[in-house]
Scaffold this active site. Sequence first.
Site, mmCIF file in Angstrom:
data_model
loop_
_atom_site.group_PDB
_atom_site.id
_atom_site.type_symbol
_atom_site.label_atom_id
_atom_site.label_comp_id
_atom_site.label_asym_id
_atom_site.label_seq_id
_atom_site.Cartn_x
_atom_site.Cartn_y
_atom_site.Cartn_z
ATOM 1 N N ARG A 92 0.852 -1.181 0.000
ATOM 2 C CA ARG A 92 0.000 0.000 0.000
ATOM 3 C C ARG A 92 0.897 1.243 0.000
ATOM 4 O O ARG A 92 1.666 1.447 0.943
ATOM 5 C CB ARG A 92 -0.889 -0.025 1.248
ATOM 6 C CG ARG A 92 -1.714 1.219 1.463
ATOM 7 C CD ARG A 92 -2.619 1.071 2.684
ATOM 8 N NE ARG A 92 -3.404 2.271 2.871
ATOM 9 C CZ ARG A 92 -3.170 3.188 3.819
ATOM 10 N NH1 ARG A 92 -2.192 3.033 4.692
ATOM 11 N NH2 ARG A 92 -3.931 4.250 3.915
ATOM 12 N N HIS A 136 -2.599 10.940 0.837
ATOM 13 C CA HIS A 136 -2.104 10.702 2.194
ATOM 14 C C HIS A 136 -1.457 12.012 2.665
ATOM 15 O O HIS A 136 -0.253 12.090 2.864
ATOM 16 C CB HIS A 136 -1.120 9.528 2.197
ATOM 17 C CG HIS A 136 -0.891 8.899 3.543
ATOM 18 N ND1 HIS A 136 -1.027 7.553 3.777
ATOM 19 C CD2 HIS A 136 -0.516 9.442 4.727
ATOM 20 C CE1 HIS A 136 -0.729 7.286 5.045
ATOM 21 N NE2 HIS A 136 -0.414 8.426 5.644
ATOM 22 N N GLU A 181 -7.110 8.492 6.249
ATOM 23 C CA GLU A 181 -7.366 9.191 7.511
ATOM 24 C C GLU A 181 -7.772 10.646 7.323
ATOM 25 O O GLU A 181 -7.064 11.563 7.762
ATOM 26 C CB GLU A 181 -6.140 9.109 8.435
ATOM 27 C CG GLU A 181 -5.741 7.692 8.815
ATOM 28 C CD GLU A 181 -4.717 7.644 9.944
ATOM 29 O OE1 GLU A 181 -4.310 8.698 10.432
ATOM 30 O OE2 GLU A 181 -4.351 6.528 10.346
ATOM 31 N N ASN A 311 -7.288 1.936 10.045
ATOM 32 C CA ASN A 311 -5.960 2.071 10.653
ATOM 33 C C ASN A 311 -6.154 2.086 12.157
ATOM 34 O O ASN A 311 -6.961 2.868 12.672
ATOM 35 C CB ASN A 311 -5.289 3.384 10.236
ATOM 36 C CG ASN A 311 -4.953 3.410 8.754
ATOM 37 O OD1 ASN A 311 -5.093 2.404 8.058
ATOM 38 N ND2 ASN A 311 -4.489 4.551 8.282
ATOM 39 N N TYR A 313 -4.053 1.966 15.999
ATOM 40 C CA TYR A 313 -2.813 1.943 16.789
ATOM 41 C C TYR A 313 -3.076 1.775 18.281
ATOM 42 O O TYR A 313 -2.372 1.050 18.966
ATOM 43 C CB TYR A 313 -2.010 3.238 16.558
ATOM 44 C CG TYR A 313 -1.450 3.289 15.153
ATOM 45 C CD1 TYR A 313 -0.230 2.700 14.852
ATOM 46 C CD2 TYR A 313 -2.173 3.858 14.109
ATOM 47 C CE1 TYR A 313 0.279 2.696 13.564
ATOM 48 C CE2 TYR A 313 -1.678 3.860 12.811
ATOM 49 C CZ TYR A 313 -0.455 3.272 12.550
ATOM 50 O OH TYR A 313 0.035 3.254 11.265
ATOM 51 N N GLU A 387 -3.440 -0.115 8.231
ATOM 52 C CA GLU A 387 -2.246 0.251 9.010
ATOM 53 C C GLU A 387 -2.379 -0.301 10.417
ATOM 54 O O GLU A 387 -3.448 -0.197 11.032
ATOM 55 C CB GLU A 387 -2.079 1.779 9.143
ATOM 56 C CG GLU A 387 -1.620 2.472 7.904
ATOM 57 C CD GLU A 387 -1.449 3.984 8.104
ATOM 58 O OE1 GLU A 387 -1.184 4.417 9.254
ATOM 59 O OE2 GLU A 387 -1.591 4.712 7.119
HETATM 60 C C1 FCB Z 1 -1.120 7.181 10.764
HETATM 61 C C2 FCB Z 1 -0.685 7.703 9.413
HETATM 62 C C3 FCB Z 1 0.649 7.167 8.960
HETATM 63 C C4 FCB Z 1 1.639 7.061 10.100
HETATM 64 C C5 FCB Z 1 1.033 6.349 11.275
HETATM 65 C C6 FCB Z 1 1.965 6.162 12.437
HETATM 66 O O1 FCB Z 1 -1.996 8.086 11.350
HETATM 67 O O2 FCB Z 1 -1.643 7.381 8.438
HETATM 68 O O3 FCB Z 1 1.117 7.988 7.916
HETATM 69 O O4 FCB Z 1 2.114 8.300 10.430
HETATM 70 O O5 FCB Z 1 -0.107 7.025 11.706
#
Ligand code: FCB
Length: 487
Positions: A92, A136, A181, A311, A313, A387
């Site tokens: 990607r 992006h 995002e 995405n 985290y 992500e």
């Molecule tokens: C996301 C972004 C990516 C990267 C990660 C850690 O928000 O899409 O570009 O910075 O975080």
Amino acid sequence: MTASGTRPAASGTSAANARQFPPGFLWGAATASYQIEGAAAEDGRTPSIWDTFSHTPGKVFGGHTGDVAADHYHRFRDDVRLMADLGLGAYRFSVSWSRVQPTGRGPAVERGLDFYRALTDELLAHGIEPFATLYHWDLPQDLEDAGGWPARDTADRFGEYARIVGDALGDRVQMWTTLNEPWCSAFLGYGSGVHAPGRTDPVAALRAAHHLNLAHGRAAEALRSVLPARAQLSVTLNLHHVRARSESPADLDAARRVDAVGNRVFTGPLLDGAYPRDLVADTRRLTDWSFVRDGDLAAIGRHPLDGLGLNYYTPTLVSAGAAPDGPRNDGHGAGGHSPWPGADDVTFHQPPGERTAMGWSVDPTGLYDLLARVSRERPGLPLLITENGAAYEDAVGPDGTVDDPERIAYLHGHLDAVLKAISNGADVRGYFLWSLMDNFEWAHGYGKRFGAVYVDYDTQMRIPKSSAHWYAGVVRAGRLPAPPTTA
Ligand code: FCB
């Protein structure tokens, strides 16, 4: 691995005998143009908002810029070979708008498009499926000067740009993502100002969010008109998994507000054909939303998504009441500018437990809960993890290798959560690790390393970290091994 020889996963979320991913599950890694390409002024490229922002003193850690980044523009063939060595089935990447249409309008620069033609050819030659993201975060600076995302015209310009890229790459790219995002583009870019272009105006942020939604609609329309019918369209959202700190009505309402301006501001128009009523009410003090014109919602939703990219985290923990002064982990900029219009009276908490180098808590249950929620609310919509990953303080050891056991543990826990979600019915089709290699981490510059592959920025040498070798093993087997043991 036999069932009797396995132990429960670290997060305790997967049965030992259910570690196999479904056949056809896509294994990939992700990057983004400004974060890796470099070659900022080559072949007709002109500045994007991130070039301007990073060159503005005080905006990015250490004054770092993406001028050279990981020099992927010149090294993409070696990088594709690395991906092939890792056994990746998909990659990607994002297209730099300023490289293919420098002022954001008018004719395309063929040399810019040639780079993406060559990259996708190289991927296909190695059996790696290209996943193209059109945006992006690197808006051509000329379009920002003309008003940026708060200006409606930017959405129309994006539709034109999408048609150009679709025309150029439609014969080789099947998987298309319009935006990455959009929450960050709108609310960090125009609300808190911690991202480019660094504006701090809550109404501009809400206008930007709408025009990003509209831009998705315009791009979907353009792509559908130029791409073969088999092409798949999606958008990638960083849906926040919002948890209230208590079950009190006030805390639950704080979570609802953050969910509205963090998530449903996009899923509403993209998937339900309307902005959420509670969001409009929460922000009424700021705007009457008259920037949403007749026909916009129909245009946004006209072409149904073939899939939704997520995405993830870390989860988001909130309670009611204004935050006390002190360090914040919710994207607030200097001067207290909030990226959460309509949710001012909310405190964001650092969840307890382990954290990454970003200070983000490690919590795979957030990913599981998010997948469970989206699956429940959107039956029939295929999902992709576009992500997931973590930054740690990686360093090259005396033997020249980079050992990153924390990243392996992070990935293991999150893949385990994906497996559990799948076994409970979530239609997750693939997983993209963020990131293939270390890169320019936006306002953190090169100070945070998210790569499975280490980049020595002085020499541009690439060193696959131990997590890259571990991930290659998972990809090869299509199966999650027993959890790593920590020393
Ligand atoms: C996301 C972004 C990516 C990267 C990660 C850690 O928000 O899409 O570009 O910075 O975080």
